[in-house]
Design a protein around this motif. Structure first.
Motif, mmCIF file in Angstrom:
data_model
loop_
_atom_site.group_PDB
_atom_site.id
_atom_site.type_symbol
_atom_site.label_atom_id
_atom_site.label_comp_id
_atom_site.label_asym_id
_atom_site.label_seq_id
_atom_site.Cartn_x
_atom_site.Cartn_y
_atom_site.Cartn_z
ATOM 1 N N ALA A 63 -5.626 45.095 -53.801
ATOM 2 C CA ALA A 63 -4.612 44.845 -54.827
ATOM 3 C C ALA A 63 -3.511 45.888 -54.741
ATOM 4 O O ALA A 63 -3.728 47.033 -54.371
ATOM 5 C CB ALA A 63 -5.244 44.879 -56.212
ATOM 6 N N THR A 64 -2.322 45.482 -55.115
ATOM 7 C CA THR A 64 -1.181 46.385 -55.116
ATOM 8 C C THR A 64 -0.331 46.130 -56.355
ATOM 9 O O THR A 64 -0.345 45.033 -56.906
ATOM 10 C CB THR A 64 -0.328 46.212 -53.840
ATOM 11 O OG1 THR A 64 0.761 47.132 -53.894
ATOM 12 C CG2 THR A 64 0.203 44.811 -53.708
ATOM 13 N N THR A 65 0.378 47.138 -56.778
ATOM 14 C CA THR A 65 1.265 46.951 -57.924
ATOM 15 C C THR A 65 2.727 46.988 -57.507
ATOM 16 O O THR A 65 3.593 46.656 -58.285
ATOM 17 C CB THR A 65 1.037 48.045 -58.977
ATOM 18 O OG1 THR A 65 1.207 49.317 -58.369
ATOM 19 C CG2 THR A 65 -0.352 47.926 -59.571
ATOM 20 N N ARG A 66 2.984 47.408 -56.296
ATOM 21 C CA ARG A 66 4.373 47.489 -55.841
ATOM 22 C C ARG A 66 4.694 46.319 -54.920
ATOM 23 O O ARG A 66 3.979 46.044 -53.967
ATOM 24 C CB ARG A 66 4.612 48.779 -55.085
ATOM 25 C CG ARG A 66 4.496 49.974 -55.968
ATOM 26 C CD ARG A 66 5.393 51.040 -55.428
ATOM 27 N NE ARG A 66 5.545 52.048 -56.443
ATOM 28 C CZ ARG A 66 6.707 52.498 -56.845
ATOM 29 N NH1 ARG A 66 7.802 52.052 -56.308
ATOM 30 N NH2 ARG A 66 6.782 53.414 -57.759
ATOM 31 N N GLN A 67 5.785 45.639 -55.235
ATOM 32 C CA GLN A 67 6.273 44.564 -54.398
ATOM 33 C C GLN A 67 7.788 44.676 -54.344
ATOM 34 O O GLN A 67 8.402 45.251 -55.246
ATOM 35 C CB GLN A 67 5.874 43.206 -54.971
ATOM 36 C CG GLN A 67 4.382 42.977 -54.965
ATOM 37 C CD GLN A 67 4.031 41.603 -55.504
ATOM 38 O OE1 GLN A 67 4.888 40.845 -55.942
ATOM 39 N NE2 GLN A 67 2.748 41.287 -55.480
ATOM 40 N N PRO A 68 8.407 44.117 -53.309
ATOM 41 C CA PRO A 68 9.861 44.181 -53.246
ATOM 42 C C PRO A 68 10.496 43.423 -54.418
ATOM 43 O O PRO A 68 9.942 42.441 -54.923
ATOM 44 C CB PRO A 68 10.219 43.496 -51.920
ATOM 45 C CG PRO A 68 8.937 43.218 -51.234
ATOM 46 C CD PRO A 68 7.828 43.462 -52.165
ATOM 47 N N PRO B 214 12.743 40.820 -56.133
ATOM 48 C CA PRO B 214 13.304 39.547 -55.681
ATOM 49 C C PRO B 214 14.825 39.650 -55.514
ATOM 50 O O PRO B 214 15.506 40.324 -56.299
ATOM 51 C CB PRO B 214 12.945 38.574 -56.808
ATOM 52 C CG PRO B 214 11.799 39.215 -57.522
ATOM 53 C CD PRO B 214 11.983 40.681 -57.360
#
Length: 176
Positions: free
Chosen positions: A155-160, A162
């Motif tokens: 799991a991750t909390t950082r995404q690019p 939009p």
């Protein structure tokens, strides 16, 4: 016991009671447990009371009748540690007066119970109600953080961000 040590013991007990009453969670480490767990509780008649180890209730690892537990109380508003104390663990029998009084207090503190008014009957069948009695003096507060490293996870909390988000945010500011 000198009058100074008696006064200190009474002050310690008052600090334990007042801090534990006001805190929504206490951190409890039972005998043999690797780390302390955050547990909800109710303070009643000089002790913290817990319910758990049943379906849908909090786990109570290492807390057995007659054993000792280390309790750390945090500040409700700041979140910092206020006091640590040692407790004697007593399991209450479901048909006792002490159990009924403790459950009446715990019932008011239990959030989001699936069975509402039938909760005490379920607790008597499937759960344990424990009384954590302060043994006396407070313990020194632990040094450093007691936080454990999170379990490995994909799991991750950082995404690019939009691509259209900045344009949407700027558009809303312009309307005001």
């Amino acid at each position: 016991m000198t009058s100074e040590s008696l006064d200190q013991a009474l002050l310690d007990l008052a600090l334990v009671e007042e801090a534990t009453k006001k805190s929504g969670l206490i951190w409890v480490r039972g005998a043999g447990a690797p780390a302390a767990r955050a547990l909800w509780h109710a303070w009643h008649e000089g002790a913290a009371h817990l319910v758990g180890d049943g379906p849908g209730e909090q786990p109570l690892p290492g807390l057995t009748d007659g054993s000792e537990a280390e309790v750390t109380v945090r500040s409700k508003d700041k979140g910092g540690r206020l006091v640590s104390w040692t407790a004697k663990v007593v399991q209450l029998a479901p048909d006792s007066e002490d159990w009924a009084a403790a459950v009446a207090e715990l019932k008011g503190k239990r959030l989001n119970a699936p069975d509402g008014e039938a909760m005490p009957e379920r607790w008597s069948r499937e759960c344990r109600v424990l009384r954590l009695e302060p043994t006396g003096a407070t313990a020194p507060l632990p040094e450093g953080s007691l936080a454990q490293a999170p379990a490995p996870s994909p799991a991750t909390t950082r995404q690019p961000v939009p691509a259209g988000l900045p344009r949407l945010l700027l558009k809303k500011r312009g309307r005001r």
